[in-house]
Design a protein around this motif. Structure first.
Motif, PDB file in Angstrom:
ATOM      1  N   PRO A 135     -14.076 -48.161  13.228  1.00  0.00           N
ATOM      2  CA  PRO A 135     -14.982 -49.281  12.948  1.00  0.00           C
ATOM      3  C   PRO A 135     -15.424 -49.274  11.489  1.00  0.00           C
ATOM      4  CG  PRO A 135     -15.650 -48.127  14.952  1.00  0.00           C
ATOM      5  CD  PRO A 135     -14.578 -47.293  14.292  1.00  0.00           C
ATOM      6  N   LYS A 136     -15.384 -50.456  10.883  1.00  0.00           N
ATOM      7  CA  LYS A 136     -15.765 -50.598   9.472  1.00  0.00           C
ATOM      8  C   LYS A 136     -17.065 -51.369   9.298  1.00  0.00           C
ATOM      9  CE  LYS A 136     -11.840 -48.949   7.706  1.00  0.00           C
ATOM     10  NZ  LYS A 136     -11.698 -47.612   8.226  1.00  0.00           N
ATOM     11  N   ARG A 137     -17.357 -52.246  10.294  1.00  0.00           N
ATOM     12  CA  ARG A 137     -18.567 -53.065  10.195  1.00  0.00           C
ATOM     13  C   ARG A 137     -19.014 -53.464  11.587  1.00  0.00           C
ATOM     14  NH1 ARG A 137     -18.409 -58.610   9.168  1.00  0.00           N
ATOM     15  NH2 ARG A 137     -19.648 -58.222   7.340  1.00  0.00           N
ATOM     16  N   ALA A 138     -20.309 -53.750  11.709  1.00  0.00           N
ATOM     17  CA  ALA A 138     -20.855 -54.192  12.986  1.00  0.00           C
ATOM     18  C   ALA A 138     -20.231 -55.533  13.360  1.00  0.00           C
ATOM     19  CB  ALA A 138     -22.374 -54.324  12.889  1.00  0.00           C
ATOM     20  N   TRP A 189     -21.812 -51.523  17.000  1.00  0.00           N
ATOM     21  CA  TRP A 189     -23.235 -51.613  16.681  1.00  0.00           C
ATOM     22  C   TRP A 189     -23.485 -50.997  15.310  1.00  0.00           C
ATOM     23  CZ3 TRP A 189     -25.217 -54.650  20.165  1.00  0.00           C
ATOM     24  CH2 TRP A 189     -24.736 -54.622  21.470  1.00  0.00           C
ATOM     25  N   GLY A 190     -24.254 -51.695  14.464  1.00  0.00           N
ATOM     26  CA  GLY A 190     -24.633 -51.154  13.169  1.00  0.00           C
ATOM     27  C   GLY A 190     -25.637 -50.017  13.328  1.00  0.00           C
ATOM     28  N   PRO A 191     -25.799 -49.198  12.285  1.00  0.00           N
ATOM     29  CA  PRO A 191     -26.779 -48.118  12.334  1.00  0.00           C
ATOM     30  C   PRO A 191     -28.167 -48.648  12.697  1.00  0.00           C
ATOM     31  CG  PRO A 191     -25.434 -47.946  10.364  1.00  0.00           C
ATOM     32  CD  PRO A 191     -25.111 -49.268  11.001  1.00  0.00           C
ATOM     33  N   TYR A 192     -28.786 -48.047  13.682  1.00  0.00           N
ATOM     34  CA  TYR A 192     -30.127 -48.384  14.145  1.00  0.00           C
ATOM     35  C   TYR A 192     -30.267 -49.830  14.648  1.00  0.00           C
ATOM     36  CZ  TYR A 192     -31.069 -44.082  11.597  1.00  0.00           C
ATOM     37  OH  TYR A 192     -31.046 -42.785  11.132  1.00  0.00           O
ATOM     38  N   MET A 193     -29.165 -50.489  14.900  1.00  0.00           N
ATOM     39  CA  MET A 193     -29.182 -51.888  15.347  1.00  0.00           C
ATOM     40  C   MET A 193     -29.753 -52.000  16.762  1.00  0.00           C
ATOM     41  SD  MET A 193     -25.963 -54.451  15.572  1.00  0.00           S
ATOM     42  CE  MET A 193     -26.166 -56.063  16.324  1.00  0.00           C
ATOM     43  N   THR A 205     -21.520 -47.408  15.892  1.00  0.00           N
ATOM     44  CA  THR A 205     -21.183 -47.021  17.260  1.00  0.00           C
ATOM     45  C   THR A 205     -20.175 -48.025  17.784  1.00  0.00           C
ATOM     46  OG1 THR A 205     -23.230 -45.871  17.801  1.00  0.00           O
ATOM     47  CG2 THR A 205     -22.094 -46.941  19.628  1.00  0.00           C
ATOM     48  N   GLY A 206     -19.100 -47.542  18.402  1.00  0.00           N
ATOM     49  CA  GLY A 206     -18.061 -48.423  18.951  1.00  0.00           C
ATOM     50  C   GLY A 206     -17.973 -48.296  20.462  1.00  0.00           C
TER      51      GLY A 206
END
Length: 182
Positions: free
Chosen positions: A45-48, A66-70, A138-139
């Motif tokens: 994964p490269k981006r949310a 999911w982005g960090p802390y999303m 997170t994927g």
């Protein structure tokens, strides 16, 4: 190696059978039991993003990153789902609907934390919110027993917890906002 075309075909076959969710859960659990194979098959994964891998009337398969802390506010699917993590962590808060002052809102009713290699089923009436509690992407494979993008779903405002119609564009904007903060 995780073969997306084979996974899609197996999921399609599973939903044609009697207990589609149970059969799909076994397929997702088998896939994410080797998280590295899914990473190689789908790519790191490269981006949310809410990435559609397959969509039909009977089945939707998403690669949710999911982005960090999303955080995604409470929402329902109106169909069964199976979630399988292949990297990172996904925390789910489960909510129950309550009627208050003639309006529908939700209150917390439980939680579940998922790590890479784990898969869980969600019933068709589940309302949940999602949090990525770690500082990296997170994927997860999310498989739904229907067309995830069909109208008629609900979401609940993160602050007031009041029900409103689900807005796919608002959800996509949350993923993009997460990318902007990285």
């Amino acid at each position: 190696m995780f073969d997306l075309d084979r996974f899609i075909a197996e999921c399609e076959e599973a939903v044609r059978g009697g207990d589609g969710q149970r059969a799909v859960r076994e397929l997702v659990a088998r896939a994410v039991s080797e998280p590295g194979a899914v990473l190689r098959g789908l790519g790191e994964p490269k981006r949310a993003g809410l990435n559609t891998l397959y969509r039909s009337e009977r089945l939707t398969i998403l690669n949710l990153v999911w982005g960090p802390y999303m955080t995604l506010p409470p929402h329902n699917h109106g169909m069964w789902a199976v979630i399988g993590l292949y990297t990172g962590r996904e925390d789910n808060i489960f909510w129950r609907r309550i009627e208050e002052d003639g309006a529908s809102r939700v209150e917390a009713a439980g939680a579940n934390a998922l790590s890479a290699g784990e898969a869980v089923p969600l019933g068709k009436d589940i309302i949940h919110s999602v949090l990525n509690p770690i500082p990296r992407l997170t994927g997860a494979l999310h498989v739904y027993g229907g067309d995830f993008f069909r109208p008629g779903r609900s979401e609940w405002d993160a602050e007031t917890l009041r029900e409103r119609p689900y807005d796919a564009e608002r959800t996509r904007a949350l993923f993009e906002a997460s990318n902007a903060t990285r």
